[in-house]
Design a protein around this motif. Structure first.
Motif, mmCIF file in Angstrom:
data_model
loop_
_atom_site.group_PDB
_atom_site.id
_atom_site.type_symbol
_atom_site.label_atom_id
_atom_site.label_comp_id
_atom_site.label_asym_id
_atom_site.label_seq_id
_atom_site.Cartn_x
_atom_site.Cartn_y
_atom_site.Cartn_z
ATOM 1 N N LYS A 43 0.838 -1.199 0.000
ATOM 2 C CA LYS A 43 0.000 0.000 0.000
ATOM 3 C C LYS A 43 0.876 1.254 0.000
ATOM 4 O O LYS A 43 0.620 2.213 -0.731
ATOM 5 N N LEU A 44 1.917 1.244 0.831
ATOM 6 C CA LEU A 44 2.846 2.369 0.875
ATOM 7 C C LEU A 44 3.739 2.377 -0.360
ATOM 8 O O LEU A 44 4.092 3.443 -0.876
ATOM 9 N N GLY B 122 9.709 10.714 1.658
ATOM 10 C CA GLY B 122 10.424 9.650 2.357
ATOM 11 C C GLY B 122 10.884 8.544 1.434
ATOM 12 O O GLY B 122 10.903 7.370 1.810
ATOM 13 N N LEU B 123 11.264 8.893 0.197
ATOM 14 C CA LEU B 123 11.659 7.879 -0.776
ATOM 15 C C LEU B 123 13.013 7.278 -0.430
ATOM 16 O O LEU B 123 13.863 7.907 0.194
ATOM 17 N N PHE B 124 13.192 6.036 -0.873
ATOM 18 C CA PHE B 124 14.487 5.374 -0.803
ATOM 19 C C PHE B 124 14.727 4.696 -2.147
ATOM 20 O O PHE B 124 13.832 4.022 -2.657
ATOM 21 N N PRO B 125 15.903 4.906 -2.757
ATOM 22 C CA PRO B 125 17.092 5.618 -2.289
ATOM 23 C C PRO B 125 16.820 7.102 -2.020
ATOM 24 O O PRO B 125 16.072 7.744 -2.758
ATOM 25 N N PRO C 78 9.765 -4.121 6.162
ATOM 26 C CA PRO C 78 9.760 -3.340 7.399
ATOM 27 C C PRO C 78 9.723 -1.823 7.210
ATOM 28 O O PRO C 78 9.515 -1.084 8.166
ATOM 29 N N ARG C 79 9.940 -1.358 5.981
ATOM 30 C CA ARG C 79 10.098 0.085 5.797
ATOM 31 C C ARG C 79 8.740 0.764 5.663
ATOM 32 O O ARG C 79 7.910 0.378 4.829
ATOM 33 N N HIS C 80 8.507 1.793 6.494
ATOM 34 C CA HIS C 80 7.247 2.530 6.468
ATOM 35 C C HIS C 80 7.528 4.023 6.290
ATOM 36 O O HIS C 80 7.606 4.777 7.268
ATOM 37 N N PRO C 81 7.723 4.473 5.049
ATOM 38 C CA PRO C 81 8.011 5.892 4.822
ATOM 39 C C PRO C 81 6.820 6.770 5.179
ATOM 40 O O PRO C 81 5.662 6.375 5.004
#
Length: 370
Positions: free
Chosen positions: A76-77, A128-131, A194-197
């Motif tokens: 979803k994120l 909150g993007l990655f990279p 696990p990542r929740h931006p």
């Protein structure tokens, strides 16, 4: 003489544990991410070759880089992150293609680069993007701006980029269906997410964000200016090296990344020479791009220098597809400009680290008198 007793039950009971260890090892390699990114990059290139339009490859490639975002996020994120990243990639492609169609002078190209850096850092910090770096936006803009483009080709080029981004979005989100189909085996087969931006609408007020923007602007102007002054053929590589080495907002300033960038690129160029110097057909270039993307995604989180053994052939193959040039010149320019960009970034890192240390000492409370 007695022979050792073979315990079949012990071996049988150890097999599930061995299989679980192998599964954990495979999950740790980010194979899921690597496969997605490779498919998003290579499939559009194969289609373009079959259509006889390899001249559009660069736009499909940068659209496909959308798949590099959203890793480790619940779907979803991830849908939000990848959509925002796609908009950023398409905006960068469009900006670069527009500059190329206009035949923009150096001053306008430089202004455009500064705009891409500022908006790229703000977009990434807000979403909150990655990279967490505008590297791919800068790469897309600088390369697209260098490709000779007729005004009549602007819309088709953007359409190819949009299709590439849309395909990358679908591939990136496809894991949802795969995990759903795996059902009870999902936990054993796939990594956790696990990542929740979080959206940070106040990012534009963050001093660390603007410090990062300032460092990048200074670095790319110095590196790009020196590359042009010396007369190197691909000055945007020096610019890209600066952006790749400098840390995202709030991250620790590290000198090791600059050295990894330089020495990893040198080793990668030697490997690329073995591929490009014989004058390979386009299928070999596509295969190189696919292997490079896969290897880069496997190694990028573990050792940046080792990842560059794959990133460098990938980047040079994309550049060669976009605007073929004498291979020896291409390789030498890559080494020289990467060293230049890395050195400039290293100076910026050291100066920034010293300035931050002085600021911290000034703000520290003074010790009470004895």
């Amino acid at each position: 003489m007695t022979t050792p007793h073979h315990n079949d039950s012990t071996d049988a009971s150890s097999r599930p544990e061995t299989l679980r260890q192998w599964a954990r090892s495979l999950r740790a390699l980010d194979l899921e991410v690597a496969v997605r990114a490779t498919l998003a990059m290579v499939v559009p290139l194969i289609v373009l070759v079959l259509l006889g339009r390899i001249d559009w490859a660069v736009y499909a490639t940068f659209g496909g880089m959308t798949a590099l975002f959203g890793r480790g996020e619940p779907y979803k994120l991830r849908a939000r992150s990848v959509s925002i990243a796609a908009a950023g990639m398409l905006g960068s492609i469009a900006f670069g293609v527009g500059m190329a169609a206009l035949g923009a002078p150096l001053a306008l190209l430089t202004l455009g680069l500064m705009i891409v850096i500022v908006l790229g850092v703000l977009l990434i910090s807000t979403a909150g993007l990655f990279p967490g770096t505008p590297l791919f936006f800068v790469f897309a803009y600088t390369v697209c701006a260098q490709v000779p483009t007729d005004p009549a080709d602007v819309l088709p080029s953007l359409a190819v980029g949009a299709v590439g981004a849309a395909f990358a979005w679908i591939v990136t989100m496809s894991g949802w269906a795969v995990r759903r189909a795996a059902a009870d085996r999902s936990a054993a087969l796939f990594k956790e997410l696990p990542r929740h931006p979080r959206i940070n609408p106040a990012a534009y007020r963050d001093k660390l964000v603007w410090l990062s923007i300032g460092q990048m602007l200074v670095g790319v102007l110095v590196a790009g200016g020196l590359a042009i002054l010396v007369g190197i053929g691909h000055p945007y590589w020096a610019v890209v090296s600066v952006v790749a080495v400098l840390p995202p907002p709030g991250a620790r300033h590290s000198t090791a990344r600059a050295f990894h960038r330089i020495f990893g690129t040198v080793a990668g160029v030697l490997l690329t020479a073995l591929i490009l110097l014989p004058g390979p057909p386009v299928w070999v270039l596509i295969l190189t791009i696919g292997i490079g993307q896969f290897g880069a995604e496997i190694l990028i989180g573990r050792h940046y220098g080792a990842a560059l053994l794959f990133i460098t052939p990938l980047a040079l193959s994309v550049s060669h597809l976009a605007s073929p040039a004498p291979v020896s010149e291409l390789l030498v320019d890559r080494v020289v400009e990467t060293a230049l960009g890395g050195a400039v970034a290293l100076v910026v890192v050291l100066v920034s680290r010293a300035a931050l240390a002085r600021a911290a000492r000034r703000q520290a409370p003074s010790a009470p008198p004895a």
